[in-house]
Design a protein around this motif. Structure first.
Motif, PDB file in Angstrom:
ATOM      1  N   GLY A  34       7.163   7.984   0.403  1.00 33.83           N
ATOM      2  CA  GLY A  34       7.700   6.936   1.257  1.00 33.83           C
ATOM      3  C   GLY A  34       8.788   6.161   0.541  1.00 33.83           C
ATOM      4  N   GLN A  35       9.499   5.376   1.316  1.00 33.86           N
ATOM      5  CA  GLN A  35      10.518   4.497   0.748  1.00 33.86           C
ATOM      6  C   GLN A  35      10.366   3.123   1.375  1.00 33.86           C
ATOM      7  OE1 GLN A  35      14.342   6.062   1.745  1.00 33.86           O
ATOM      8  NE2 GLN A  35      14.156   5.606   3.911  1.00 33.86           N
ATOM      9  N   SER A  36      10.733   2.104   0.621  1.00 31.97           N
ATOM     10  CA  SER A  36      10.592   0.748   1.129  1.00 31.97           C
ATOM     11  C   SER A  36      11.475  -0.206   0.349  1.00 31.97           C
ATOM     12  CB  SER A  36       9.132   0.299   1.012  1.00 31.97           C
ATOM     13  OG  SER A  36       8.981  -1.012   1.505  1.00 31.97           O
ATOM     14  N   GLU A  37      11.853  -1.274   1.029  1.00 31.52           N
ATOM     15  CA  GLU A  37      12.574  -2.358   0.363  1.00 31.52           C
ATOM     16  C   GLU A  37      11.619  -3.225  -0.440  1.00 31.52           C
ATOM     17  OE1 GLU A  37      14.950  -4.452   3.220  1.00 31.52           O
ATOM     18  OE2 GLU A  37      16.165  -2.690   3.646  1.00 31.52           O
ATOM     19  N   CYS A  38      10.326  -3.135  -0.149  1.00 26.65           N
ATOM     20  CA  CYS A  38       9.298  -3.863  -0.912  1.00 26.65           C
ATOM     21  C   CYS A  38       8.060  -2.969  -0.999  1.00 26.65           C
ATOM     22  CB  CYS A  38       8.964  -5.190  -0.247  1.00 26.65           C
ATOM     23  SG  CYS A  38       7.744  -6.143  -1.183  1.00 26.65           S
ATOM     24  N   ILE A  39       7.948  -2.226  -2.095  1.00 26.44           N
ATOM     25  CA  ILE A  39       6.883  -1.248  -2.245  1.00 26.44           C
ATOM     26  C   ILE A  39       5.501  -1.904  -2.203  1.00 26.44           C
ATOM     27  CG2 ILE A  39       5.862   0.464  -3.809  1.00 26.44           C
ATOM     28  CD1 ILE A  39       8.729   1.212  -4.639  1.00 26.44           C
ATOM     29  N   VAL A  40       5.342  -3.073  -2.791  1.00 30.85           N
ATOM     30  CA  VAL A  40       4.055  -3.773  -2.774  1.00 30.85           C
ATOM     31  C   VAL A  40       3.588  -3.971  -1.336  1.00 30.85           C
ATOM     32  CG1 VAL A  40       2.870  -5.926  -3.316  1.00 30.85           C
ATOM     33  CG2 VAL A  40       4.481  -4.979  -4.952  1.00 30.85           C
ATOM     34  N   LYS A  41       4.447  -4.546  -0.540  1.00 33.22           N
ATOM     35  CA  LYS A  41       4.106  -4.824   0.865  1.00 33.22           C
ATOM     36  C   LYS A  41       3.810  -3.531   1.612  1.00 33.22           C
ATOM     37  CE  LYS A  41       6.054  -6.883   5.025  1.00 33.22           C
ATOM     38  NZ  LYS A  41       7.247  -7.519   5.613  1.00 33.22           N
TER      39      LYS A  41
END
Length: 79
Positions: A34-41
């Motif tokens: 996956g990809q995300s601007e905020c991996i924690v969230k």
């Protein structure tokens, strides 16, 4: 790893880190990227089954099998 331990670990690795991550099911080695601007969230959304994107399979697997049966890693951190 409990949810709280995971959250602390993710924050220690970068807090609002953005980039690409990998979740692996321990039993068979199946992988979700996956990809995300905020991996924690984003990882916490997977665990809470509150994803807003097309990730029903991984979310359902985590819900059914429990987070302790998965591992995660940050594949690529972005600034």
């Amino acid at each position: 790893m409990t949810i709280k331990e995971l959250e602390r670990d993710l924050i220690a690795k970068g807090g609002n880190l953005s980039g690409i991550y990998k979740i692996t099911r321990k039993s068979d080695g199946k992988v979700y990227i996956g990809q995300s601007e905020c991996i924690v969230k984003r990882i916490l959304q997977h665990i809470d089954n509150k994803s807003e994107t097309n990730s029903e399979k991984i979310d359902g697997a985590i819900k059914a099998e429990g987070w302790e049966n998965f591992t995660y890693e940050v594949v690529l951190a972005l600034p």
